[in-house]
Design a protein around this motif. Structure first.
Motif, PDB file in Angstrom:
ATOM      1  N   ALA A  43       0.816  -1.203   0.000  1.00  0.00           N
ATOM      2  CA  ALA A  43       0.000   0.000   0.000  1.00  0.00           C
ATOM      3  C   ALA A  43       0.854   1.259   0.000  1.00  0.00           C
ATOM      4  O   ALA A  43       0.488   2.272  -0.587  1.00  0.00           O
ATOM      5  CB  ALA A  43      -0.931  -0.006   1.217  1.00  0.00           C
ATOM      6  N   ILE A  44       2.013   1.200   0.656  1.00  0.00           N
ATOM      7  CA  ILE A  44       2.815   2.400   0.882  1.00  0.00           C
ATOM      8  C   ILE A  44       3.729   2.726  -0.306  1.00  0.00           C
ATOM      9  O   ILE A  44       3.978   3.890  -0.611  1.00  0.00           O
ATOM     10  CB  ILE A  44       3.663   2.227   2.158  1.00  0.00           C
ATOM     11  CG1 ILE A  44       2.753   2.041   3.372  1.00  0.00           C
ATOM     12  CG2 ILE A  44       4.577   3.425   2.374  1.00  0.00           C
ATOM     13  CD1 ILE A  44       3.487   1.512   4.592  1.00  0.00           C
ATOM     14  N   GLY A  45       4.237   1.706  -0.982  1.00  0.00           N
ATOM     15  CA  GLY A  45       5.270   1.907  -1.995  1.00  0.00           C
ATOM     16  C   GLY A  45       4.864   2.866  -3.096  1.00  0.00           C
ATOM     17  O   GLY A  45       5.640   3.749  -3.488  1.00  0.00           O
ATOM     18  N   PHE A  46       3.654   2.727  -3.625  1.00  0.00           N
ATOM     19  CA  PHE A  46       3.230   3.566  -4.749  1.00  0.00           C
ATOM     20  C   PHE A  46       3.114   5.035  -4.353  1.00  0.00           C
ATOM     21  O   PHE A  46       3.714   5.901  -5.009  1.00  0.00           O
ATOM     22  CB  PHE A  46       1.906   3.035  -5.315  1.00  0.00           C
ATOM     23  CG  PHE A  46       1.493   3.694  -6.598  1.00  0.00           C
ATOM     24  CD1 PHE A  46       2.057   3.331  -7.809  1.00  0.00           C
ATOM     25  CD2 PHE A  46       0.526   4.684  -6.597  1.00  0.00           C
ATOM     26  CE1 PHE A  46       1.681   3.950  -8.994  1.00  0.00           C
ATOM     27  CE2 PHE A  46       0.136   5.303  -7.770  1.00  0.00           C
ATOM     28  CZ  PHE A  46       0.714   4.930  -8.974  1.00  0.00           C
ATOM     29  N   PRO A  47       2.363   5.390  -3.288  1.00  0.00           N
ATOM     30  CA  PRO A  47       2.329   6.813  -2.910  1.00  0.00           C
ATOM     31  C   PRO A  47       3.669   7.335  -2.417  1.00  0.00           C
ATOM     32  O   PRO A  47       3.939   8.532  -2.538  1.00  0.00           O
ATOM     33  CB  PRO A  47       1.263   6.872  -1.804  1.00  0.00           C
ATOM     34  CG  PRO A  47       1.139   5.485  -1.298  1.00  0.00           C
ATOM     35  CD  PRO A  47       1.440   4.595  -2.460  1.00  0.00           C
ATOM     36  N   LEU A  48       4.529   6.446  -1.887  1.00  0.00           N
ATOM     37  CA  LEU A  48       5.862   6.891  -1.488  1.00  0.00           C
ATOM     38  C   LEU A  48       6.638   7.392  -2.703  1.00  0.00           C
ATOM     39  O   LEU A  48       7.266   8.456  -2.670  1.00  0.00           O
ATOM     40  CB  LEU A  48       6.627   5.756  -0.810  1.00  0.00           C
ATOM     41  CG  LEU A  48       8.118   6.029  -0.529  1.00  0.00           C
ATOM     42  CD1 LEU A  48       8.268   7.223   0.407  1.00  0.00           C
ATOM     43  CD2 LEU A  48       8.785   4.784   0.052  1.00  0.00           C
ATOM     44  N   ALA A  67       7.229   0.758 -16.831  1.00  0.00           N
ATOM     45  CA  ALA A  67       8.365  -0.092 -16.481  1.00  0.00           C
ATOM     46  C   ALA A  67       8.247  -0.594 -15.040  1.00  0.00           C
ATOM     47  O   ALA A  67       8.519  -1.775 -14.746  1.00  0.00           O
ATOM     48  CB  ALA A  67       9.668   0.678 -16.669  1.00  0.00           C
ATOM     49  N   GLY A  68       7.844   0.290 -14.129  1.00  0.00           N
ATOM     50  CA  GLY A  68       7.638  -0.138 -12.746  1.00  0.00           C
ATOM     51  C   GLY A  68       6.545  -1.172 -12.632  1.00  0.00           C
ATOM     52  O   GLY A  68       6.654  -2.142 -11.860  1.00  0.00           O
ATOM     53  N   VAL A 114       7.386   1.394  -5.923  1.00  0.00           N
ATOM     54  CA  VAL A 114       7.952   2.736  -5.743  1.00  0.00           C
ATOM     55  C   VAL A 114       8.278   3.352  -7.103  1.00  0.00           C
ATOM     56  O   VAL A 114       8.005   4.542  -7.337  1.00  0.00           O
ATOM     57  CB  VAL A 114       9.206   2.675  -4.851  1.00  0.00           C
ATOM     58  CG1 VAL A 114       9.877   4.041  -4.764  1.00  0.00           C
ATOM     59  CG2 VAL A 114       8.849   2.173  -3.447  1.00  0.00           C
ATOM     60  N   TRP A 115       8.852   2.567  -7.977  1.00  0.00           N
ATOM     61  CA  TRP A 115       9.208   3.023  -9.318  1.00  0.00           C
ATOM     62  C   TRP A 115       7.957   3.469 -10.084  1.00  0.00           C
ATOM     63  O   TRP A 115       7.934   4.523 -10.730  1.00  0.00           O
ATOM     64  CB  TRP A 115       9.925   1.888 -10.047  1.00  0.00           C
ATOM     65  CG  TRP A 115      10.567   2.256 -11.355  1.00  0.00           C
ATOM     66  CD1 TRP A 115      10.596   3.475 -11.953  1.00  0.00           C
ATOM     67  CD2 TRP A 115      11.270   1.367 -12.229  1.00  0.00           C
ATOM     68  NE1 TRP A 115      11.272   3.415 -13.150  1.00  0.00           N
ATOM     69  CE2 TRP A 115      11.704   2.130 -13.338  1.00  0.00           C
ATOM     70  CE3 TRP A 115      11.587   0.014 -12.182  1.00  0.00           C
ATOM     71  CZ2 TRP A 115      12.415   1.573 -14.396  1.00  0.00           C
ATOM     72  CZ3 TRP A 115      12.314  -0.542 -13.235  1.00  0.00           C
ATOM     73  CH2 TRP A 115      12.728   0.222 -14.309  1.00  0.00           C
ATOM     74  N   GLY A 126       6.913   7.311 -11.551  1.00  0.00           N
ATOM     75  CA  GLY A 126       6.422   7.642 -12.884  1.00  0.00           C
ATOM     76  C   GLY A 126       4.995   8.150 -12.862  1.00  0.00           C
ATOM     77  O   GLY A 126       4.631   9.041 -13.632  1.00  0.00           O
ATOM     78  N   GLY A 127       4.188   7.578 -11.965  1.00  0.00           N
ATOM     79  CA  GLY A 127       2.787   7.980 -11.885  1.00  0.00           C
ATOM     80  C   GLY A 127       2.611   9.432 -11.496  1.00  0.00           C
ATOM     81  O   GLY A 127       1.722  10.127 -12.007  1.00  0.00           O
ATOM     82  N   ALA A 128       3.443   9.917 -10.576  1.00  0.00           N
ATOM     83  CA  ALA A 128       3.350  11.321 -10.158  1.00  0.00           C
ATOM     84  C   ALA A 128       3.613  12.243 -11.344  1.00  0.00           C
ATOM     85  O   ALA A 128       2.869  13.197 -11.589  1.00  0.00           O
ATOM     86  CB  ALA A 128       4.345  11.601  -9.033  1.00  0.00           C
ATOM     87  N   GLY A 129       4.676  11.958 -12.104  1.00  0.00           N
ATOM     88  CA  GLY A 129       4.980  12.774 -13.268  1.00  0.00           C
ATOM     89  C   GLY A 129       3.914  12.661 -14.339  1.00  0.00           C
ATOM     90  O   GLY A 129       3.582  13.646 -15.015  1.00  0.00           O
TER      91      GLY A 129
END
Length: 559
Positions: A91-96, A127-128, A146-147, A151-154
């Motif tokens: 749960a944490i990795g993506f928003p991190l 890629a992530g 996390v990767w 990319g998702g934020a950008g």
């Protein structure tokens, strides 16, 4: 940006950016460079523009999807990869990854070509996702999450910038609303799609591989139909690169990463008084102080180019908005992960069925958010929206925490989801609209980025704390039951992995019931976080100005 005389909060500090400076945020609507081109004729034919919109909105959908898709695949995933102690990282990795880079992307979109930075972000996200789908172990999956978040934020901020530079002020709110619907739809369907793959022969891995299909379908449109656009076309690339605050970027990412690592590992893999835990906490504190110092003194950068707009902290109302947005984000994301987990443990439901149970909460939250957005121009008051949202959050989370147990009917969850969803939805967009009225026009983009950090950063912090509670308290309650039966610590951790746990399946009905009761109680204790957030949001909203905002067209367009 016009300011109503009835609402004249203290202005931001003296470090405003000149009209020739770089825009700094995810939404560069009011930045000088964008304002010069905001009403130019769109350089797209109708068909080409439709293709571009479908392509970019698909990435917003995927960003929402990946924020919630792991909520319902945790059991099957742990069955394959093991290492339940690292469950919280799902749960944490993506928003991190998102919060560690969101300010960086906000700066970068004002400097580099928007098309190619957005496309590169989409590639990084894909890629992530590919790494997540092919992950041979939990560590690889965590890196992939996390990767993908990076990319998702950008990718998501890229959509906001592309819409801003390619629409007129009059039509911009419509296009940005469509973007919000795309993101919200992804959040709604995330648990359902994830659960469907997890319960099918495709397995949970296709919950991540599906992103590759979308990218393959829309990459040609991004490459050939989307046109390049740069807000600083005459500035050499190396000069643009040197504008980036690399010290701030590094320290910001390290600060959030160390926080998550410390509170995810402590009490699960390391005891709290372990030297490694203490060392990591000390390093985290040192890095945080170094980040503050680097921003305050603008070390190896300028006040205009530094990563974090620290002068905003001198504005009481911006700080209050930051707090209110953080509380609203906490209210939204914690239930997305723990409502399905409750149904998996207590009712033994599979991934799809447990995900369906989440739909009422998410739909209510989306409806409340859309209602607030539609009504805000008619009722442009900041404090009442946050006050009602916070009170509803306290009410809904209090019902979950105080009443729900293993014997409660399903209708209780649906009923309690109503005030909780209203509280989560009403507070999601207010801060973005209000923050734009508190600063000079050339700082609007900074203000949006400031609130963006509150939204994503608070979700990382809340989910990290929730994971620590679940792992530490849940493990203690499981060990109270299984310890006397000779089970190992690894077996006890396996019992926390979900309804498919081998240990749970082999227990007698009485022992199994005791375990489930203890875990259900631990899940319900996650709502203490929302009670605290709602209480804090209530206090903060009371201190916001209770006066009507003058929402000028530029302000409305910024949303």
């Amino acid at each position: 940006m016009a300011h109503n005389s009835d609402f004249n909060p203290e202005r931001v500090g003296a470090e405003t950016v000149s009209e020739k400076s770089t825009p700094h945020s995810s939404d560069a609507t009011a930045s000088p460079e964008i304002s010069q081109i905001k009403d130019r004729p769109r350089e797209y034919g109708t068909l080409r523009w439709i293709v571009v919109c479908i392509a970019i909105y698909s990435s917003s959908f995927l960003y929402g999807l990946d924020n919630a898709i792991v909520a319902d695949i945790q059991g099957p995933l742990i069955d394959d990869l093991g290492e339940v102690a690292k469950l919280g990282w799902l749960a944490i990795g993506f928003p991190l990854g998102s919060v560690a880079t969101i300010l960086t992307f906000g700066k970068a979109y004002g400097v580099f070509d928007i098309k190619w930075l957005y496309t590169a972000s989409f590639v990084m996200f894909t890629a992530g996702s590919a790494l997540c789908g092919a992950a041979p172990n939990m560590n690889a999956l965590i890196v992939g999450r996390v990767w993908a978040g990076f990319g998702g934020a950008g990718m998501y901020l890229g959509v906001l910038n592309l819409v801003t530079v390619n629409t007129s002020l009059r039509e911009r709110p419509v296009y940005l609303s469509i973007n919000g619907v795309a993101f919200g739809t992804g959040c709604v369907l995330g648990p359902i799609i994830g659960g469907s793959f997890a319960d099918s022969s495709a397995t949970w891995r296709w919950a991540f591989y599906i992103n590759l299909v979308f990218f393959g379908a829309f990459a040609p449109a991004l490459i050939f139909a989307l046109k390049p656009v740069s807000l600083q076309p005459d500035v050499p690339f190396m000069q643009k690169l040197l504008k980036m605050d690399f010290i701030g970027i590094t320290l910001n990412a390290a600060m959030y990463t160390l926080f998550v690592m410390a509170f995810t590992l402590a009490g699960v893999q390391w005891v709290w008084n372990d030297g490694r835990t203490i060392t990591m906490l000390v390093i985290m504190a040192v890095v945080a102080l170094a980040f503050v110092a680097s921003q305050y003194f603008a070390f190896l950068t300028t006040t205009a180019n530094r990563l974090f707009p620290g002068d905003f902290l001198r504005n009481k109302n911006l700080v209050l908005l930051y707090i209110c947005q953080s509380c609203a984000s906490t209210t939204l994301f914690v239930p997305i992960y723990y409502i399905p987990l409750y149904f998996q443990f207590v009712h033994g439901e599979g991934g799809i069925q447990a995900a369906v149970r989440l739909i009422p909460y998410v739909i209510i939250a989306m409806a409340a958010s859309m209602f607030q957005g539609a009504m805000f121009l008619r009722l442009p008051y900041a404090a009442p929206w946050f006050l009602v949202a916070s009170i509803c959050a306290v009410l809904g989370s209090g019902l979950f925490y105080g009443i729900l147990d293993t014997g409660s009917p399903v209708s209780y969850v649906y009923g309690f989801s109503v005030p909780l969803g209203i509280g989560a939805g009403l507070g999601q967009q207010v801060a973005y609209s209000v923050a734009a009225t508190l600063v000079a026009p050339d700082r609007v983009s900074d203000a949006i980025g400031f609130i963006n950090t509150a939204q994503i950063g608070s979700s990382v912090i809340a989910l990290t704390i929730a994971s620590a509670i679940f792992q530490n308290v849940g493990l203690r309650r499981v060990s109270d039951v299984l310890g006397e039966l000779g089970y190992s610590r690894m077996d006890m951790q396996d019992a926390l992995s979900g309804y498919r746990s081998v240990v749970l399946q082999e227990l007698s009905s009485d022992v199994h019931g005791s375990i489930v009761e203890g875990i259900a109680k631990t899940i319900n204790e996650q709502y203490i976080l929302i009670i605290a957030a709602g209480a804090l949001g209530t206090i903060a909203s009371i201190f916001l100005p209770w006066k009507r905002l003058n929402m000028s067209p530029a302000t409305a367009g910024a949303m």
